[in-house]
Scaffold this active site. Sequence first.
Site, PDB file in Angstrom:
ATOM      1  N   THR A 166     -93.400 -30.641  31.727  1.00 21.20           N
ATOM      2  CA  THR A 166     -92.021 -30.516  31.041  1.00 21.20           C
ATOM      3  C   THR A 166     -91.930 -31.668  30.368  1.00 21.20           C
ATOM      4  OG1 THR A 166     -91.650 -29.081  32.809  1.00 21.20           O
ATOM      5  CG2 THR A 166     -89.758 -30.256  32.030  1.00 21.20           C
ATOM      6  N   LYS A 172     -92.733 -40.822  40.077  1.00 24.54           N
ATOM      7  CA  LYS A 172     -92.028 -41.661  41.088  1.00 24.54           C
ATOM      8  C   LYS A 172     -93.086 -41.849  42.179  1.00 24.54           C
ATOM      9  CE  LYS A 172     -90.469 -37.089  40.968  1.00 24.54           C
ATOM     10  NZ  LYS A 172     -89.534 -36.296  40.171  1.00 24.54           N
ATOM     11  N   GLY A 205     -84.037 -39.656  36.121  1.00 20.76           N
ATOM     12  CA  GLY A 205     -84.242 -39.241  34.732  1.00 20.76           C
ATOM     13  C   GLY A 205     -83.782 -39.832  33.679  1.00 20.76           C
ATOM     14  N   ILE A 238     -81.025 -41.595  33.091  1.00 23.16           N
ATOM     15  CA  ILE A 238     -80.266 -42.663  33.402  1.00 23.16           C
ATOM     16  C   ILE A 238     -80.700 -43.912  33.353  1.00 23.16           C
ATOM     17  CG2 ILE A 238     -78.474 -43.400  35.179  1.00 23.16           C
ATOM     18  CD1 ILE A 238     -78.386 -40.805  36.446  1.00 23.16           C
ATOM     19  N   GLY A 269     -86.221 -26.235  34.830  1.00 28.30           N
ATOM     20  CA  GLY A 269     -87.346 -27.447  34.716  1.00 28.30           C
ATOM     21  C   GLY A 269     -86.807 -28.699  35.660  1.00 28.30           C
ATOM     22  N   GLU A 312     -89.375 -29.561  41.578  1.00 26.52           N
ATOM     23  CA  GLU A 312     -90.761 -30.176  41.414  1.00 26.52           C
ATOM     24  C   GLU A 312     -91.628 -28.909  41.833  1.00 26.52           C
ATOM     25  OE1 GLU A 312     -91.634 -33.534  41.273  1.00 26.52           O
ATOM     26  OE2 GLU A 312     -89.352 -33.549  40.592  1.00 26.52           O
ATOM     27  N   LYS A 364     -87.374 -42.233  45.415  1.00 23.13           N
ATOM     28  CA  LYS A 364     -86.741 -42.933  44.531  1.00 23.13           C
ATOM     29  C   LYS A 364     -85.952 -43.856  45.163  1.00 23.13           C
ATOM     30  CE  LYS A 364     -86.170 -38.881  41.285  1.00 23.13           C
ATOM     31  NZ  LYS A 364     -85.553 -37.655  41.320  1.00 23.13           N
TER      32      LYS A 364
HETATM   33  N1  HSE Z   1     -86.910 -32.622  40.998  1.00 23.41           N
HETATM   34  C1  HSE Z   1     -86.509 -33.970  40.647  1.00 23.41           C
HETATM   35  C2  HSE Z   1     -84.968 -33.657  40.454  1.00 23.41           C
HETATM   36  C3  HSE Z   1     -86.812 -34.222  39.027  1.00 23.41           C
HETATM   37  O1  HSE Z   1     -84.603 -32.481  40.782  1.00 23.41           O
HETATM   38  O2  HSE Z   1     -84.303 -34.539  40.676  1.00 23.41           O
HETATM   39  C4  HSE Z   1     -86.354 -35.446  38.607  1.00 23.41           C
HETATM   40  O3  HSE Z   1     -86.978 -36.492  39.248  1.00 23.41           O
END
Ligand code: HSE
Length: 400
Positions: free
Chosen positions: A11, A101, A130, A132, A183, A186, A201
């Site tokens: 992705t 991450k 993402g 940001i 997308g 995970e 994170k």
């Molecule tokens: N699976 C993660 C989320 C993707 O939904 O935030 C981005 O790190």
Amino acid sequence: MAKVAIMGYGTVGSGVYEIIRRNSEKLRSNTYGEPVELKYILDIRDFDDHPEKELFTKEFDEILNDEEVTVVAEVMGGLHPAYEFTKSLLQKGKNVTTSNKELVATYGSELLAIARENNVNYMFEASVGGGIPIIHPMHQCLVANNITRIAGILNGTTNYILYQMIENGKSFETALADAQANGFAEKNPAADVEGFDACRKIAILASLASGKEINYNNIETKGITEITLDDVVCAGEGNGVIKLIGYADMLENGKVYATVAPMFISKGSPLAAVNDVFNAIMVTGDCVDDVMFYGKGAGKLATASAVVADILDCVRHRNSNKNIIWTKTEEPVEAGRDDVSFAYFVRSNNSVSEVNAAVKVDRFITEDDKSAFITDKMTESEAEERLSKLDIITSLKVLG
Ligand code: HSE
């Protein structure tokens, strides 16, 4: 000419490719006129129908040993072989950017040190939030502050699921399936819904803020799987919302308290208005006070935009390390759960008088046989001891 490689054509990797192709003129102007030329895409799969199939390779060594390649985007995810590949590239004097991450949270201190030793950069803007901007702002724009607290909606999938359940009456399963189709989610959805993704994170952000490695294995982590629609409705009656929060308190004694949990947030907080796949991170500094970063926390182009921005930054700072660093400490840096206090949002099968006999209440939300209330602030041990006297349905920390 800055020659780059992408490792992983999933992705995010395909998003990086798309942005490099779509915005090539814009990218050139951001590298003082130097074009960014994509030389390789590493993936174990075949892409025979791809319009640029000649870019694909299955041989990591081809990238490693190509002296023309100066920046590599690692967007393959997972720990292995991403760790070994990243380490070899940095040791070879190549810059690496990543959205991974798990890798940054696990091996960040080591990889950042290797980057510094080799006068290159390991950049990971896309690993949190993402699209940001949060890593660079924390490392650069807020550097004059002692960061005292971070509270963030760090997982787009869970925020999307909670929002779709409440606003559109979707079931948990349908909302999760939508997130996967879009997308956001995970590969293993437990990483999202059990809070592990948010845990990595917040470990990265807390490590960046404190300069010390926060081991994510030491972060108490709870996901959203036990949150019911009744909890959400009751929180609403109490003028609040429930969100999965990654939280870190940088304490005056140098320790860091971090947790991931669904929390009650008052509707007056800007975080309460963050819905759908959006993420937001509230950072508190001792000079600047609260600063909030908001945007799309997941998805192909949003995440890829941060990876590409890091590629450009690496091109612009090709011969200098930006000194983003945190280090492992001898003593554990993680604070205990009783080093901090929270109020609690509680639903219980008890009357008001039973509740009042057990715990100090700030305000009641409902006052019938199933009372709901917000307690005064207390440590987690005290909360456990006091609430054990009641028949609890739900108890969540309140983000103060
Ligand atoms: N699976 C993660 C989320 C993707 O939904 O935030 C981005 O790190």
